[in-house]
Design a protein around this motif. Structure first.
Motif, PDB file in Angstrom:
ATOM      1  N   PHE A   1      11.547  -7.714 -11.513  1.00 34.34           N
ATOM      2  CA  PHE A   1      10.400  -7.326 -10.691  1.00 34.34           C
ATOM      3  C   PHE A   1       9.527  -8.540 -10.433  1.00 34.34           C
ATOM      4  CE2 PHE A   1      11.533  -3.334 -12.883  1.00 34.34           C
ATOM      5  CZ  PHE A   1      11.762  -2.548 -11.759  1.00 34.34           C
ATOM      6  N   ALA A   2       8.996  -8.613  -9.220  1.00 33.16           N
ATOM      7  CA  ALA A   2       8.328  -9.843  -8.825  1.00 33.16           C
ATOM      8  C   ALA A   2       6.816  -9.857  -9.047  1.00 33.16           C
ATOM      9  CB  ALA A   2       8.641 -10.160  -7.371  1.00 33.16           C
ATOM     10  N   THR A   3       6.242  -8.762  -9.498  1.00 33.22           N
ATOM     11  CA  THR A   3       4.831  -8.782  -9.892  1.00 33.22           C
ATOM     12  C   THR A   3       4.601  -7.756 -10.990  1.00 33.22           C
ATOM     13  OG1 THR A   3       3.862  -7.021  -8.546  1.00 33.22           O
ATOM     14  CG2 THR A   3       4.147  -9.152  -7.465  1.00 33.22           C
ATOM     15  N   ASN A   4       3.441  -7.879 -11.543  1.00 33.05           N
ATOM     16  CA  ASN A   4       2.897  -6.966 -12.528  1.00 33.05           C
ATOM     17  C   ASN A   4       2.973  -5.510 -12.080  1.00 33.05           C
ATOM     18  OD1 ASN A   4       1.005  -5.526 -14.054  1.00 33.05           O
ATOM     19  ND2 ASN A   4      -0.259  -7.345 -14.345  1.00 33.05           N
ATOM     20  N   ALA A   5       2.351  -5.258 -10.945  1.00 36.90           N
ATOM     21  CA  ALA A   5       2.271  -3.885 -10.458  1.00 36.90           C
ATOM     22  C   ALA A   5       3.657  -3.336 -10.147  1.00 36.90           C
ATOM     23  CB  ALA A   5       1.388  -3.817  -9.222  1.00 36.90           C
ATOM     24  N   LEU A   6       4.513  -4.188  -9.618  1.00 42.47           N
ATOM     25  CA  LEU A   6       5.871  -3.749  -9.328  1.00 42.47           C
ATOM     26  C   LEU A   6       6.597  -3.398 -10.617  1.00 42.47           C
ATOM     27  CD1 LEU A   6       6.929  -6.303  -6.564  1.00 42.47           C
ATOM     28  CD2 LEU A   6       6.529  -3.850  -6.286  1.00 42.47           C
ATOM     29  N   SER A   7       6.383  -4.182 -11.637  1.00 43.72           N
ATOM     30  CA  SER A   7       7.044  -3.921 -12.911  1.00 43.72           C
ATOM     31  C   SER A   7       6.668  -2.540 -13.419  1.00 43.72           C
ATOM     32  CB  SER A   7       6.624  -4.965 -13.951  1.00 43.72           C
ATOM     33  OG  SER A   7       6.813  -6.270 -13.461  1.00 43.72           O
ATOM     34  N   ILE A   8       5.381  -2.287 -13.430  1.00 44.21           N
ATOM     35  CA  ILE A   8       4.919  -1.007 -13.966  1.00 44.21           C
ATOM     36  C   ILE A   8       5.441   0.151 -13.136  1.00 44.21           C
ATOM     37  CG2 ILE A   8       2.867   0.392 -14.367  1.00 44.21           C
ATOM     38  CD1 ILE A   8       1.469  -2.042 -15.315  1.00 44.21           C
ATOM     39  N   SER A   9       5.313  -0.007 -11.836  1.00 44.35           N
ATOM     40  CA  SER A   9       5.782   1.048 -10.953  1.00 44.35           C
ATOM     41  C   SER A   9       7.288   1.256 -11.111  1.00 44.35           C
ATOM     42  CB  SER A   9       5.433   0.668  -9.515  1.00 44.35           C
ATOM     43  OG  SER A   9       5.958   1.595  -8.626  1.00 44.35           O
TER      44      SER A   9
ATOM     45  N   ASN B   1       0.811  -1.224   0.000  1.00 44.34           N
ATOM     46  CA  ASN B   1       0.000   0.000   0.000  1.00 44.34           C
ATOM     47  C   ASN B   1       0.843   1.273   0.000  1.00 44.34           C
ATOM     48  OD1 ASN B   1       0.872  -0.712   2.474  1.00 44.34           O
ATOM     49  ND2 ASN B   1      -1.130  -0.670   3.474  1.00 44.34           N
ATOM     50  N   GLN B   2       2.128   1.109  -0.223  1.00 43.47           N
ATOM     51  CA  GLN B   2       2.980   2.285  -0.362  1.00 43.47           C
ATOM     52  C   GLN B   2       3.913   2.085  -1.543  1.00 43.47           C
ATOM     53  OE1 GLN B   2       2.408   2.188   3.329  1.00 43.47           O
ATOM     54  NE2 GLN B   2       3.402   4.040   4.083  1.00 43.47           N
ATOM     55  N   ILE B   3       3.377   1.428  -2.514  1.00 45.98           N
ATOM     56  CA  ILE B   3       4.210   1.007  -3.627  1.00 45.98           C
ATOM     57  C   ILE B   3       4.920   2.179  -4.293  1.00 45.98           C
ATOM     58  CG2 ILE B   3       2.091   0.860  -5.032  1.00 45.98           C
ATOM     59  CD1 ILE B   3       3.530  -1.347  -6.638  1.00 45.98           C
ATOM     60  N   LYS B   4       4.199   3.255  -4.506  1.00 45.71           N
ATOM     61  CA  LYS B   4       4.807   4.394  -5.196  1.00 45.71           C
ATOM     62  C   LYS B   4       5.988   4.960  -4.428  1.00 45.71           C
ATOM     63  CE  LYS B   4       1.687   6.040  -8.617  1.00 45.71           C
ATOM     64  NZ  LYS B   4       0.480   6.808  -8.917  1.00 45.71           N
ATOM     65  N   GLU B   5       5.748   5.267  -3.169  1.00 45.88           N
ATOM     66  CA  GLU B   5       6.806   5.864  -2.360  1.00 45.88           C
ATOM     67  C   GLU B   5       8.005   4.944  -2.244  1.00 45.88           C
ATOM     68  OE1 GLU B   5       3.693   5.502  -1.877  1.00 45.88           O
ATOM     69  OE2 GLU B   5       2.791   6.839  -0.398  1.00 45.88           O
TER      70      GLU B   5
ATOM     71  N   ALA C   1      19.324  -4.155 -17.666  1.00 49.04           N
ATOM     72  CA  ALA C   1      18.396  -5.144 -18.226  1.00 49.04           C
ATOM     73  C   ALA C   1      17.217  -5.276 -17.279  1.00 49.04           C
ATOM     74  CB  ALA C   1      19.097  -6.484 -18.385  1.00 49.04           C
ATOM     75  N   VAL C   2      16.041  -5.560 -17.836  1.00 55.56           N
ATOM     76  CA  VAL C   2      14.837  -5.635 -17.004  1.00 55.56           C
ATOM     77  C   VAL C   2      13.996  -6.855 -17.375  1.00 55.56           C
ATOM     78  CG1 VAL C   2      12.726  -4.457 -16.301  1.00 55.56           C
ATOM     79  CG2 VAL C   2      14.749  -3.105 -16.863  1.00 55.56           C
ATOM     80  N   ILE C   3      13.520  -7.537 -16.346  1.00 54.06           N
ATOM     81  CA  ILE C   3      12.517  -8.585 -16.571  1.00 54.06           C
ATOM     82  C   ILE C   3      11.354  -8.323 -15.621  1.00 54.06           C
ATOM     83  CG2 ILE C   3      11.973 -11.047 -16.485  1.00 54.06           C
ATOM     84  CD1 ILE C   3      14.762 -11.725 -17.282  1.00 54.06           C
ATOM     85  N   GLY C   4      10.166  -8.350 -16.172  1.00 54.32           N
ATOM     86  CA  GLY C   4       8.969  -8.101 -15.374  1.00 54.32           C
ATOM     87  C   GLY C   4       8.216  -9.386 -15.082  1.00 54.32           C
TER      88      GLY C   4
ATOM     89  N   TYR D   1       8.353   3.202 -14.228  1.00 54.74           N
ATOM     90  CA  TYR D   1       8.209   4.652 -14.096  1.00 54.74           C
ATOM     91  C   TYR D   1       9.509   5.260 -13.592  1.00 54.74           C
ATOM     92  CZ  TYR D   1       3.301   5.507 -14.985  1.00 54.74           C
ATOM     93  OH  TYR D   1       2.104   5.670 -15.588  1.00 54.74           O
ATOM     94  N   ALA D   2       9.999   4.640 -12.539  1.00 56.24           N
ATOM     95  CA  ALA D   2      11.226   5.158 -11.924  1.00 56.24           C
ATOM     96  C   ALA D   2      12.391   5.080 -12.896  1.00 56.24           C
ATOM     97  CB  ALA D   2      11.522   4.362 -10.655  1.00 56.24           C
ATOM     98  N   ILE D   3      12.461   3.973 -13.602  1.00 60.79           N
ATOM     99  CA  ILE D   3      13.568   3.799 -14.537  1.00 60.79           C
ATOM    100  C   ILE D   3      13.513   4.858 -15.634  1.00 60.79           C
ATOM    101  CG2 ILE D   3      14.535   2.282 -16.309  1.00 60.79           C
ATOM    102  CD1 ILE D   3      13.715  -0.077 -14.535  1.00 60.79           C
ATOM    103  N   ARG D   4      12.311   5.111 -16.113  1.00 61.45           N
ATOM    104  CA  ARG D   4      12.189   6.066 -17.190  1.00 61.45           C
ATOM    105  C   ARG D   4      12.528   7.485 -16.759  1.00 61.45           C
ATOM    106  NH1 ARG D   4       7.974   7.948 -20.045  1.00 61.45           N
ATOM    107  NH2 ARG D   4       7.028   7.317 -18.095  1.00 61.45           N
ATOM    108  N   LYS D   5      12.188   7.761 -15.520  1.00 61.88           N
ATOM    109  CA  LYS D   5      12.510   9.108 -15.013  1.00 61.88           C
ATOM    110  C   LYS D   5      14.005   9.331 -15.010  1.00 61.88           C
ATOM    111  CE  LYS D   5       9.250  10.527 -11.533  1.00 61.88           C
ATOM    112  NZ  LYS D   5       9.245  10.689 -10.080  1.00 61.88           N
ATOM    113  N   SER D   6      14.723   8.305 -14.596  1.00 60.98           N
ATOM    114  CA  SER D   6      16.187   8.399 -14.678  1.00 60.98           C
ATOM    115  C   SER D   6      16.524   8.329 -16.158  1.00 60.98           C
ATOM    116  CB  SER D   6      16.832   7.221 -13.953  1.00 60.98           C
ATOM    117  OG  SER D   6      16.762   6.064 -14.762  1.00 60.98           O
ATOM    118  N   GLU D   7      17.747   8.576 -16.477  1.00 60.14           N
ATOM    119  CA  GLU D   7      18.093   8.548 -17.897  1.00 60.14           C
ATOM    120  C   GLU D   7      18.811   7.243 -18.251  1.00 60.14           C
ATOM    121  OE1 GLU D   7      17.664  11.716 -20.164  1.00 60.14           O
ATOM    122  OE2 GLU D   7      16.065  11.530 -18.682  1.00 60.14           O
TER     123      GLU D   7
END
Lengths: 335, 335
Positions: free
Chosen positions: A249-257, A225-229, A274-277, A260-266
């Motif tokens: 990432f260990a779940t769907n929601a974690l992958s998406i969240s 319940n604090q996934i974003k932060e 490398a990323v696996i969701g 976001y963070a990865i994209r914000k960084s450059e």
DNA sequence: AAGTTAGAATTAAACGTTTAAGCAGTGCTT
DNA sequence: AAGCACTGCTTAAACGTTTAATTCTAACTT
């Protein structure tokens, strides 16, 4: 609400007892030796009055509602949404309707939902139990209410369940990373004692060990319940240190969240990272470059859950543990 | 299934009639002047036997089930999944459970679902009617069954409804395109006579006209159950001709499907092609560059649908037409 | 002393089905 | 003529609640 037509109205119209009408409606005209003219008249009256059976009355008398309950973490999460869809279709095949509820990974919510559904006399339940729901599950067992756990389960209680081969899933993800030259692989999981999560973590850890990467094991845990932060904090930390070259990432929601963070960084994927969701959705393909992911056989999981549940409802005494095989879908982000 | 505890068991245990137990359970102890010791004893027995009311029996007697039906096109579509979640929560606030069904935009399926749910005596329905479902809707009206249409509606029949300002949505998308220098704007919609789709098309057309772009109006229509094939064909055609510099998709699923085609081609967004989607999901942000989209106020739509429905269930005679305002979320793909 | 009132409970019907059990009437056997 | 088997139907209870109507007792009015 216009008064509904009942079996009694039909009986009156035809001039017979309600029993006959019921027999005919249930196709027992042979067995109950009902006169052919009467059968015909009843059918006509049913048509003419547009009779619709009252399932509630039927349920009360028969002691079963032809309804199953589905309790997931969140129906708006595509993973559970898709599962719900499969369950709906499969249940309909067997003449069952589905009532659903979202527990938000919260045991108190789950308890309320279970109570509500049980009071509504569902014939059985398919549920993804949240942390701390052991008592509720035991209650269901004691009451002899048929149910199947899906996605996760409770290790201390042997129940029917349909889950993924979580251990192998993350294990093979690590293997894939390694095969492609990545070493400093981080796992981002939910903070949870639930078996499916622990298995995913264990699969990752063993995978790292078996590849001689024990020193690089890093498991980060995010609160549901604090996934974003939490994700924000973890990812900026990880990305700034530049100590990792791959993240799982260990779940769907974690992958998406996490994305976001990865994209914000450059940070460049997959050159720098490398990323696996997990629980890949087709939209994962849109990430540039497309994301690799562990895919669950949702269709089969949903169908199997319903089938197992209906078996239970029909009185099967077996307890079945089904473990479905994951599939690793590799895109450019790894491999 | 262990025999459940009934009101009768409580009555026996305490040594009173079932009526008293019922009164106490329903909080009528004052009104019905029940002796305080008896009240206490009943409460104790309820605890001790862990009595759970049988909602089915209750429903039969009271003529209402505290259940609402939700029929959408596809619960696994994030748009409807999110809507379902809101509906679930809001309904729960009022003590209602939700049974759902997916019609797949098919009138026959919808008819079956409606019949199933009505036979299960739902107190009301929230539905996204597919094409050709006018008869079913009229049936509901004739039967006096409370319902609310959501997302789309039937122009020839005045019913309760909660929909988007579809016309304005596409109109303002066109405006946004134009403001950013795009002219050759194409709309990709569903092939459908449903009002929401016609309105989206009309909004686009009027938008084009009002901006002096009548000559560039191009509307492509995709069949719901052949979305992949149709989209493939349409997009390759459009992209090869290079006659367009912007494309507007009329739904969530169309946006995703269209993006696949765009990505396969080597067209650059937004340099060569600007894109605006519909029913934006957070994952739209992952498209590189992030996609602009028309956002529906799902939270409010869901809540409002439930509220209107419950008003109807409670006997309101009003017919309400609610049109919600869209929001255009502009990212780099346009603007 | 008769009548009224209030308090506290019971009775029983009702909701719309299903279904076990029973009952006539017919024709057949012995 | 009695018994039997069949055919075709009715009766009525049951499922677990809710709730209107009723009953009973005791206390209070006049």
């Amino acid at each position: 609400m216009a008064k509904r037509v009942s079996i009694k109205d039909i009986a009156n119209k035809v001039g017979v007892s309600t029993a006959l009408v019921s027999y005919v409606l249930n196709g027992l005209e042979k067995e109950k030796r009902i006169g052919p003219e009467v059968v015909k008249k009843i059918h006509e009256a049913v048509k003419e009055l547009n009779y619709q059976p009252n399932q509630i009355a039927r349920s009360l008398r028969k002691g079963s509602t032809s309804t199953i309950g589905l309790i997931v973490a969140d129906i708006s999460n595509p993973f559970f949404g898709q599962l719900a869809r499969v369950v709906e279709n499969e249940a309909a095949q067997f003449g069952y309707a589905v009532v659903f509820g979202s527990s938000d990974e919260n045991a108190a919510n789950s308890a309320i939902l279970i109570k509500t559904l049980v009071n509504r006399q569902v014939d059985g339940l398919i549920l993804a139990p949240p942390e701390g729901s052991a008592e509720q599950i035991k209650y269901l067992m004691n009451q002899g209410i048929p149910f199947v756990l899906v996605d996760r389960y409770l290790p201390d209680i042997s129940t029917n369940r349909v889950v993924l081969d979580n251990y192998n899933a993350t294990y093979s993800a690590v293997k894939c990373f390694v095969a492609n030259g990545y070493r400093r692989i981080t796992l981002v999981a939910y903070k949870s004692t639930l078996v499916h999560m622990r298995e995913r973590i264990r699969g990752y850890q063993e995978g790292m060990k078996d590849n001689g990467l024990s020193d690089f094991i890093v498991v980060k845990e995010v609160r549901y319940n604090q996934i974003k932060e939490d994700m924000e904090a973890i990812m900026t930390g990880l990305l700034n240190e530049r100590g990792m070259d791959a993240v799982l990432f260990a779940t769907n929601a974690l992958s998406i969240s996490g994305l976001y963070a990865i994209r914000k960084s450059e940070v460049k994927v997959p050159e720098e990272l490398a990323v696996i969701g997990f629980d890949g959705h087709e939209v994962f393909d849109f990430f540039q470059p497309p994301l690799s992911y562990i895919q669950q056989p949702l269709e089969e999981m949903g169908k199997e859950s319903v089938r197992v549940l209906i078996d239970q409802i029909r009185g099967s005494q077996k307890t079945v543990h089904i473990e479905m095989r994951h599939q690793l879908i590799t895109r450019k982000s790894c491999g």
